[in-house]
Design a protein around this motif. Structure first.
Motif, mmCIF file in Angstrom:
data_model
loop_
_atom_site.group_PDB
_atom_site.id
_atom_site.type_symbol
_atom_site.label_atom_id
_atom_site.label_comp_id
_atom_site.label_asym_id
_atom_site.label_seq_id
_atom_site.Cartn_x
_atom_site.Cartn_y
_atom_site.Cartn_z
ATOM 1 N N THR A 267 71.057 48.749 -5.162
ATOM 2 C CA THR A 267 70.374 49.225 -3.953
ATOM 3 C C THR A 267 70.158 48.120 -2.927
ATOM 4 O OG1 THR A 267 68.305 48.989 -5.224
ATOM 5 C CG2 THR A 267 69.221 51.198 -4.983
ATOM 6 N N ARG B 119 73.022 49.416 -0.758
ATOM 7 C CA ARG B 119 73.252 50.850 -0.638
ATOM 8 C C ARG B 119 71.915 51.569 -0.496
ATOM 9 N NH1 ARG B 119 76.213 48.730 -4.697
ATOM 10 N NH2 ARG B 119 78.476 49.064 -4.751
ATOM 11 N N ASP B 120 71.934 52.656 0.231
ATOM 12 C CA ASP B 120 70.767 53.541 0.298
ATOM 13 C C ASP B 120 70.936 54.649 -0.733
ATOM 14 O OD1 ASP B 120 69.513 52.200 2.392
ATOM 15 O OD2 ASP B 120 70.692 53.291 3.887
ATOM 16 N N ARG C 112 62.683 53.839 -3.119
ATOM 17 C CA ARG C 112 63.700 53.332 -2.204
ATOM 18 C C ARG C 112 64.696 52.426 -2.927
ATOM 19 N NH1 ARG C 112 62.784 53.901 3.211
ATOM 20 N NH2 ARG C 112 60.778 54.786 3.808
ATOM 21 N N ARG C 113 64.241 51.816 -4.017
ATOM 22 C CA ARG C 113 65.100 50.913 -4.792
ATOM 23 C C ARG C 113 65.050 51.300 -6.258
ATOM 24 N NH1 ARG C 113 66.270 45.832 -2.677
ATOM 25 N NH2 ARG C 113 65.897 44.822 -4.675
#
Length: 488
Positions: free
Chosen positions: A463, A466-467, A452-453
């Motif tokens: 991140t 932001r995704d 996810r990061r």
């Protein structure tokens, strides 16, 4: 100055600064859009301005010599300054030769670039800024933060306090009970400056344009202070970057339409002053200085000219339109750029004039979202995003550049090892289709394990706001094979 990210981080925490910038830039950009929309041929004017500037830069040696000849024939004296130190030495010597110990100044980016005020002060010469915004900056012991409106980071209340506190130390004090209305502040500045205009024997200016065929200098302004400086003193010294020359008087037709609309959102400037050489001797009918000196400043401009991509920055006519639409400048302000040229144009001009050896200059090409708004509003069509990417490559990869007229090879800047490794890996993959195919299949099979990061300080910072884009359920290669039956 620290690198731009560190300086900007402090600036964005200042709510007052951000409010001042947001109000001012939005007001100016909206007025500019309306002024530009009045001209049906704006795109053709923009292209004409670009063409004139590019032609001049290709033949800069010819037009500078023509300018020198014309200025000399008109009774002026031309001096050539290779860098800021030489320019300051020339101007200081010219002032001392008059026997005077104070000068009045027209707003000039070139003299800010060279640090002339500090050089004059070291020689015992007081330099008084007469542009209202520059006066605010000087009285506030501050630095300019905008090309057109140097005190854009100040609101009316702050300006009133500066005038009340500082004017008496520099000359006539501010009136008692002065409020913060524009009329009251302008009147205080007028009274304060009037005695300096009437007393000064020497003035220092820049110029928006220099006409090679006639030797004419051109200054555009909105207040009239420039007209006072350019006509009342006995000696006028103009410090001008060599890129400000245009070939013919007719070329001014283009820029006298595009510059006012792009800068102050006016159809024409209230004051457009032109002079060719010194004026007649002082007397009953005398008008203008009896001695005129033109200092032509290089200070990294010929090095910039040697860069085929970066040289377009020398087209700049200092309108500041790019600052007023830039989302980065609006939030960080001008001081974070560590240069007299802030905003998008500063992000490409300063690293070329000064090089990228310092931390601040190496960071400036990254002070942008690459949104392209600056290119859209530029009246001479400087492709600022293109130059930003070009300079980023120079910072990361190093490579050949021209510094002080000598071709040298820059070493890659520190702190970009991971970026260089990523680019090298991408180059290898893209050069070897089999390796690229294998990497894509591995990523496709492991899409469920994507993080996810991103790791690392830069990755985490990216991140935080932001995704990461989601991987598709099927790769393009697999889709193509399924639909067409072959990878070819």
């Amino acid at each position: 100055m620290p690198a731009f990210p560190a300086a900007a981080r402090e600036a964005v925490r200042d709510a007052t600064l951000r409010g001042n910038l947001r109000h001012a830039t939005h007001t100016i950009r909206d007025k500019r859009a309306r002024a530009v929309a009045e001209l049906a041929d704006w795109d053709r004017l923009r292209e004409a301005g670009r063409a004139v500037k590019d032609h001049t830069l290709r033949h800069l040696d010819h037009y500078l010599l023509q300018l020198e000849e014309a200025v000399t024939a008109a009774g002026g004296t031309v001096h050539w300054a290779a860098d800021a130190t030489e320019a300051n030495r020339i101007v200081t010597g010219l002032v001392l030769a008059t026997g005077e110990r104070e000068v009045v100044k027209v707003k000039s980016m070139a003299t800010q670039e060279t640090g002339l005020n500090e050089a004059l002060e070291a020689a015992g010469i007081a330099a008084y800024e007469t542009d209202l915004a520059e006066l605010i900056v000087q009285l506030g012991h501050d630095r300019p933060s905008h090309i057109l409106v140097p005190a854009i980071h100040r609101n009316r209340g702050e300006i009133r306090d500066i005038f009340a506190r500082e004017m008496g130390e520099w000359g006539r004090p501010a009136p008692e009970g002065m409020d913060d209305t524009p009329a009251a502040l302008a009147e205080a500045a007028r009274l304060h400056l009037r005695e300096k205009f009437l007393r000064a024997k020497v003035a220092v200016s820049g110029a928006n344009f220099m006409v090679a065929e006639t030797g004419t200098m051109v200054v555009l302004e909105s207040e009239g202070n420039g007209r006072m400086c350019l006509t009342l003193p006995e000696t006028l010294i103009s410090v001008v970057g060599i890129e400000k020359v245009v070939p013919t008087f007719r070329d001014l037709e283009i820029f006298l339409q595009t510059l006012p609309r792009s800068s102050t959102a006016e159809r024409m400037n209230p004051y457009t002053t032109m002079w060719t050489g010194p004026g007649p001797s002082k007397g009953a009918d005398g008008d203008g200085p009896s001695a005129f000196h033109l200092v032509l400043l290089d200070n990294g401009r010929t090095d910039t000219l040697a860069d085929e991509v970066g040289r377009q920055a020398l087209r700049c006519i200092r309108c500041s339109a790019c600052l007023n639409v830039c989302p980065v400048y609006e939030r960080a302000g001008g001081h974070a750029y560590g240069s007299v040229y802030p905003g998008p144009i500063g992000a490409i001009l300063s690293p070329q004039l000064r090089g990228t050896a310092s931390e601040i200059d190496a960071s400036l090409p990254y002070a942008s979202t690459l949104c392209g708004a600056c290119y859209e509003v530029c009246p001479v069509a400087i492709d600022i995003p293109e130059v930003l990417v070009h300079l980023r490559e120079r910072v990361v990869q190093g490579g050949p550049v021209t510094r002080e007229g000598v071709r040298v090879r820059l070493r890659p800047a520190k702190g970009h090892t991971a970026e260089r490794a990523a680019m090298l890996g991408a180059t290898v993959l893209l050069d070897h289709p089999g390796a690229l195919r294998a990497a894509e299949r591995v990523l496709a099979r492991t899409r469920r394990f994507r993080p996810r990061r991103l790791p690392g300080r830069s990755g985490r910072a990216w991140t935080d706001t932001r995704d990461l884009p989601a991987f598709p359920a099927e790769s393009f290669r697999d889709w193509w094979t399924r639909e067409r039956g072959t990878e070819k």
